[in-house]
Motif scaffolding. Structure first.
Motif, PDB file in Angstrom:
ATOM      1  N   MET A   1      24.229  52.780  14.605  1.00 26.58           N
ATOM      2  CA  MET A   1      25.337  51.879  14.659  1.00 26.58           C
ATOM      3  C   MET A   1      26.629  52.671  14.911  1.00 26.58           C
ATOM      4  O   MET A   1      26.865  53.704  14.295  1.00 26.58           O
ATOM      5  N   LYS A   2      27.438  52.177  15.800  1.00 20.15           N
ATOM      6  CA  LYS A   2      28.666  52.847  16.192  1.00 20.15           C
ATOM      7  C   LYS A   2      29.790  52.525  15.204  1.00 20.15           C
ATOM      8  O   LYS A   2      29.926  51.404  14.738  1.00 20.15           O
ATOM      9  N   LEU A   3      30.609  53.551  14.914  1.00 19.59           N
ATOM     10  CA  LEU A   3      31.767  53.356  14.038  1.00 19.59           C
ATOM     11  C   LEU A   3      32.825  52.498  14.721  1.00 19.59           C
ATOM     12  O   LEU A   3      32.957  52.532  15.941  1.00 19.59           O
ATOM     13  N   PRO A   4      33.624  51.759  13.947  1.00 20.42           N
ATOM     14  CA  PRO A   4      34.785  51.096  14.534  1.00 20.42           C
ATOM     15  C   PRO A   4      35.705  52.163  15.142  1.00 20.42           C
ATOM     16  O   PRO A   4      35.751  53.306  14.663  1.00 20.42           O
ATOM     17  N   ARG A   8      36.350  56.103  14.103  1.00 23.12           N
ATOM     18  CA  ARG A   8      35.848  57.162  15.005  1.00 23.12           C
ATOM     19  C   ARG A   8      36.972  58.119  15.396  1.00 23.12           C
ATOM     20  O   ARG A   8      36.748  59.333  15.503  1.00 23.12           O
ATOM     21  N   ILE A   9      38.173  57.609  15.596  1.00 20.88           N
ATOM     22  CA  ILE A   9      39.311  58.479  15.910  1.00 20.88           C
ATOM     23  C   ILE A   9      39.587  59.399  14.727  1.00 20.88           C
ATOM     24  O   ILE A   9      39.811  60.602  14.904  1.00 20.88           O
ATOM     25  N   PHE A  10      39.537  58.864  13.527  1.00 22.50           N
ATOM     26  CA  PHE A  10      39.736  59.686  12.334  1.00 22.50           C
ATOM     27  C   PHE A  10      38.649  60.757  12.233  1.00 22.50           C
ATOM     28  O   PHE A  10      38.931  61.934  11.987  1.00 22.50           O
ATOM     29  N   GLN A  11      37.401  60.362  12.454  1.00 22.49           N
ATOM     30  CA  GLN A  11      36.289  61.316  12.427  1.00 22.49           C
ATOM     31  C   GLN A  11      36.506  62.418  13.462  1.00 22.49           C
ATOM     32  O   GLN A  11      36.316  63.601  13.184  1.00 22.49           O
ATOM     33  N   TYR A  12      36.895  62.023  14.653  1.00 19.43           N
ATOM     34  CA  TYR A  12      37.168  62.983  15.732  1.00 19.43           C
ATOM     35  C   TYR A  12      38.222  63.992  15.274  1.00 19.43           C
ATOM     36  O   TYR A  12      38.049  65.194  15.433  1.00 19.43           O
ATOM     37  N   ALA A  13      39.322  63.499  14.714  1.00 14.42           N
ATOM     38  CA  ALA A  13      40.419  64.363  14.291  1.00 14.42           C
ATOM     39  C   ALA A  13      39.965  65.347  13.207  1.00 14.42           C
ATOM     40  O   ALA A  13      40.321  66.528  13.244  1.00 14.42           O
ATOM     41  N   GLN A  27      39.779  60.681  26.467  1.00 14.12           N
ATOM     42  CA  GLN A  27      38.745  61.200  27.371  1.00 14.12           C
ATOM     43  C   GLN A  27      37.422  61.420  26.636  1.00 14.12           C
ATOM     44  O   GLN A  27      36.361  61.060  27.140  1.00 14.12           O
ATOM     45  N   ASP A  28      37.496  61.998  25.449  1.00 15.75           N
ATOM     46  CA  ASP A  28      36.273  62.321  24.713  1.00 15.75           C
ATOM     47  C   ASP A  28      35.555  61.087  24.169  1.00 15.75           C
ATOM     48  O   ASP A  28      34.334  61.094  24.027  1.00 15.75           O
ATOM     49  N   LEU A  29      36.307  60.039  23.855  1.00 16.06           N
ATOM     50  CA  LEU A  29      35.681  58.835  23.305  1.00 16.06           C
ATOM     51  C   LEU A  29      35.399  57.767  24.361  1.00 16.06           C
ATOM     52  O   LEU A  29      34.781  56.749  24.045  1.00 16.06           O
ATOM     53  N   ALA A  30      35.816  57.995  25.584  1.00 12.44           N
ATOM     54  CA  ALA A  30      35.640  56.992  26.641  1.00 12.44           C
ATOM     55  C   ALA A  30      34.172  56.617  26.839  1.00 12.44           C
ATOM     56  O   ALA A  30      33.853  55.442  27.025  1.00 12.44           O
ATOM     57  N   LYS A  31      33.295  57.585  26.790  1.00 12.22           N
ATOM     58  CA  LYS A  31      31.871  57.300  26.999  1.00 12.22           C
ATOM     59  C   LYS A  31      31.331  56.335  25.939  1.00 12.22           C
ATOM     60  O   LYS A  31      30.510  55.476  26.231  1.00 12.22           O
ATOM     61  N   GLU A  32      31.837  56.446  24.715  1.00 17.68           N
ATOM     62  CA  GLU A  32      31.373  55.601  23.623  1.00 17.68           C
ATOM     63  C   GLU A  32      32.037  54.221  23.608  1.00 17.68           C
ATOM     64  O   GLU A  32      31.412  53.245  23.213  1.00 17.68           O
ATOM     65  N   TYR A  33      33.324  54.152  24.008  1.00 13.50           N
ATOM     66  CA  TYR A  33      34.103  52.939  23.770  1.00 13.50           C
ATOM     67  C   TYR A  33      34.702  52.293  25.015  1.00 13.50           C
ATOM     68  O   TYR A  33      35.340  51.240  24.898  1.00 13.50           O
ATOM     69  N   ALA A  34      34.525  52.870  26.188  1.00 11.83           N
ATOM     70  CA  ALA A  34      35.183  52.360  27.403  1.00 11.83           C
ATOM     71  C   ALA A  34      34.869  50.898  27.692  1.00 11.83           C
ATOM     72  O   ALA A  34      35.698  50.179  28.244  1.00 11.83           O
ATOM     73  N   SER A  35      33.705  50.432  27.312  1.00 12.70           N
ATOM     74  CA  SER A  35      33.324  49.047  27.603  1.00 12.70           C
ATOM     75  C   SER A  35      33.919  48.043  26.614  1.00 12.70           C
ATOM     76  O   SER A  35      33.775  46.841  26.795  1.00 12.70           O
TER      77      SER A  35
END
Length: 79
Positions: A1-4, A8-13, A27-35
């Motif tokens: 299940m994908k994080l909100p 996810r931005i907080f996790q990334y940071a 750029q890094d999260l586009a693959k996961e959230y672009a749609s």
């Protein structure tokens, strides 16, 4: 299940070893959230502002990127 997206931005940071820009996050999260319609520069900027406001991470410096645009760099907030 994908994080909100906000979580996810907080996790990334938290996982970053170096400073990062909002553009890098996009750029890094586009693959996961672009749609997803919530994945926009405006929304990510709002999340950044909220994280900065509560001290989860901080603006570390500002410089020009390779295209000559202003780029704000962020990093973990330290005591």
């Amino acid at each position: 299940m994908k994080l909100p997206l906000k979580a996810r931005i907080f996790q990334y940071a938290v996982q970053q070893q170096n400073e990062f820009t909002m553009k890098q996050v996009m750029q890094d999260l586009a693959k996961e959230y672009a749609s997803e319609s919530i994945f926009s520069e405006k929304q990510v900027e709002e999340y950044f502002d909220s994280f900065l406001g509560v001290g989860f991470f901080k603006a570390t410096r500002t410089e020009f990127d390779a295209d000559g645009n202003v780029a704000h760099l962020y990093g973990p907030a330290t005591a």
